[in-house]
Design a protein around this motif. Sequence first.
Motif, PDB file in Angstrom:
ATOM      1  N   UNK A 128       0.794  -1.186   0.005  1.00 15.07           N
ATOM      2  CA  UNK A 128      -0.097   0.008  -0.156  1.00 15.07           C
ATOM      3  C   UNK A 128       0.864   1.204   0.101  1.00 15.07           C
ATOM      4  N   UNK A 129       1.656   1.138   0.981  1.00 15.11           N
ATOM      5  CA  UNK A 129       2.444   2.618   0.963  1.00 15.11           C
ATOM      6  C   UNK A 129       3.599   2.679  -0.236  1.00 15.11           C
ATOM      7  N   UNK A 130       3.902   1.605  -0.740  1.00 12.18           N
ATOM      8  CA  UNK A 130       4.656   1.447  -2.392  1.00 12.18           C
ATOM      9  C   UNK A 130       3.730   2.262  -3.361  1.00 12.18           C
ATOM     10  N   UNK A 131       2.645   1.966  -3.404  1.00 10.26           N
ATOM     11  CA  UNK A 131       1.591   2.583  -4.426  1.00 10.26           C
ATOM     12  C   UNK A 131       1.396   3.998  -4.024  1.00 10.26           C
ATOM     13  N   UNK A 132       1.265   4.234  -2.623  1.00  6.62           N
ATOM     14  CA  UNK A 132       1.214   5.707  -2.569  1.00  6.62           C
ATOM     15  C   UNK A 132       2.346   6.402  -2.776  1.00  6.62           C
ATOM     16  N   UNK A 133       3.586   5.673  -2.220  1.00  4.02           N
ATOM     17  CA  UNK A 133       4.971   6.386  -2.689  1.00  4.02           C
ATOM     18  C   UNK A 133       5.151   6.842  -4.221  1.00  4.02           C
ATOM     19  N   UNK A 134       4.469   6.250  -5.034  1.00  2.59           N
ATOM     20  CA  UNK A 134       4.639   6.449  -6.225  1.00  2.59           C
ATOM     21  C   UNK A 134       4.198   7.848  -6.621  1.00  2.59           C
ATOM     22  N   UNK A 135       3.179   8.310  -5.896  1.00  3.36           N
ATOM     23  CA  UNK A 135       2.617   9.657  -6.096  1.00  3.36           C
ATOM     24  C   UNK A 135       3.413  10.743  -5.162  1.00  3.36           C
ATOM     25  N   UNK A 136       3.990  10.206  -3.858  1.00  4.43           N
ATOM     26  CA  UNK A 136       4.335  11.173  -3.100  1.00  4.43           C
ATOM     27  C   UNK A 136       5.904  11.180  -3.247  1.00  4.43           C
ATOM     28  N   UNK A 137       6.516  10.013  -3.933  1.00  5.44           N
ATOM     29  CA  UNK A 137       7.944   9.834  -3.955  1.00  5.44           C
ATOM     30  C   UNK A 137       8.809   9.473  -2.881  1.00  5.44           C
ATOM     31  N   UNK A 138       8.002   9.005  -1.762  1.00  2.47           N
ATOM     32  CA  UNK A 138       8.341   8.724  -0.428  1.00  2.47           C
ATOM     33  C   UNK A 138       8.001   7.376  -0.134  1.00  2.47           C
ATOM     34  N   UNK A 139       9.045   6.330   0.082  1.00  3.73           N
ATOM     35  CA  UNK A 139       9.049   5.063   0.189  1.00  3.73           C
ATOM     36  C   UNK A 139       9.251   4.328   1.573  1.00  3.73           C
ATOM     37  N   UNK A 140       9.581   5.405   2.466  1.00  2.00           N
ATOM     38  CA  UNK A 140      10.231   4.902   3.884  1.00  2.00           C
ATOM     39  C   UNK A 140       9.247   4.193   4.726  1.00  2.00           C
ATOM     40  N   UNK A 141       7.907   4.541   4.444  1.00  2.84           N
ATOM     41  CA  UNK A 141       7.137   3.437   5.109  1.00  2.84           C
ATOM     42  C   UNK A 141       7.083   1.977   4.479  1.00  2.84           C
ATOM     43  N   UNK A 142       6.946   2.002   3.367  1.00  5.13           N
ATOM     44  CA  UNK A 142       6.979   0.764   2.423  1.00  5.13           C
ATOM     45  C   UNK A 142       8.112  -0.081   2.909  1.00  5.13           C
ATOM     46  N   UNK A 143       9.312   0.598   2.856  1.00  4.45           N
ATOM     47  CA  UNK A 143      10.660  -0.102   3.323  1.00  4.45           C
ATOM     48  C   UNK A 143      10.338  -0.642   4.647  1.00  4.45           C
ATOM     49  N   UNK A 144       9.957   0.118   5.639  1.00  4.04           N
ATOM     50  CA  UNK A 144       9.935  -0.155   6.950  1.00  4.04           C
ATOM     51  C   UNK A 144       8.937  -1.338   7.456  1.00  4.04           C
ATOM     52  N   UNK A 145       8.162  -1.374   6.710  1.00  5.38           N
ATOM     53  CA  UNK A 145       7.065  -2.414   6.940  1.00  5.38           C
ATOM     54  C   UNK A 145       7.422  -3.953   6.115  1.00  5.38           C
ATOM     55  N   UNK A 146       7.980  -3.718   4.886  1.00  2.00           N
ATOM     56  CA  UNK A 146       8.508  -4.835   4.456  1.00  2.00           C
ATOM     57  C   UNK A 146       9.630  -5.439   5.112  1.00  2.00           C
ATOM     58  N   UNK A 147      10.249  -4.536   5.522  1.00  2.00           N
ATOM     59  CA  UNK A 147      11.777  -4.994   6.348  1.00  2.00           C
ATOM     60  C   UNK A 147      10.955  -5.942   7.700  1.00  2.00           C
ATOM     61  N   UNK A 148       9.936  -5.342   8.316  1.00  2.00           N
ATOM     62  CA  UNK A 148       9.325  -5.982   9.317  1.00  2.00           C
ATOM     63  C   UNK A 148       8.887  -7.350   8.777  1.00  2.00           C
ATOM     64  N   UNK A 149       8.319  -7.406   7.709  1.00  2.00           N
ATOM     65  CA  UNK A 149       7.973  -8.734   7.141  1.00  2.00           C
ATOM     66  C   UNK A 149       9.103  -9.498   7.052  1.00  2.00           C
TER      67      UNK A 149
END
Length: 218
Positions: A128-149
């Motif tokens: 979800x945060x990856x797709x949102x990041x495509x608009x905002x150019x911010x992927x920190x949340x996607x990296x954080x949750x995928x790292x947790x995973x």
Amino acid sequence: LDYEEYLYQGWNAFEAVNLDEISQDSSSTYYYNFALGMFDASVQAIDYEFNSQNLIGPYYKSYNGIGWTQLYYSSEFLEPEFHYIRDSLRQESKIYFDKSLFSLNSQSSNSNIISKDKCDTYSGLGYLHYYNGLDTFSFDSSLMFSENLVNECPEYFFEHDELDFRNIHYLRGKIYLFQNDYSQACIEMNKANACECDSSNVNIDILLDCFDLFSNGN
């Protein structure tokens, strides 16, 4: 029906779109809406079953179902003229994944919660945060949750679609590639499909070949 039956019916409808070959006259919209109805019903069933006993119910199971369904349903509206529908569904997805995470965290001492439940939430939030990041150019949340995973479930697989830990590393690799961090992108792609990419001395052509091979299913 108890909540587990509603969950079963919800995931069956979800899988009808993503794992089964639905007939030509069948609409994925029907199945996604049916799934959402079943997951909503499971929330009410959990209320009925657990509140009467003054117990905290496994709401994260229902919220995960709603979150994933909304996220996948949003992909039915990729055309620019439907962006408002897509964005609305993704926002709803985020609300329910966040609720799932809150439900999981509030029951951190519950021994019945398995890593798989947590990782399904982390995975959903990562995408979800990856797709949102495509608009905002911010992927920190996607990296954080995928790292947790990947820390919690190194051999993760999402049983309701053909998605596993390799897809998560591919996702992370795409983010690092976008950020021009070729070394990290190389490391992720080596984990995704064991390609021959030297992270200490990245050959960009080899790295791009790794992405192509994965995306083409090789």
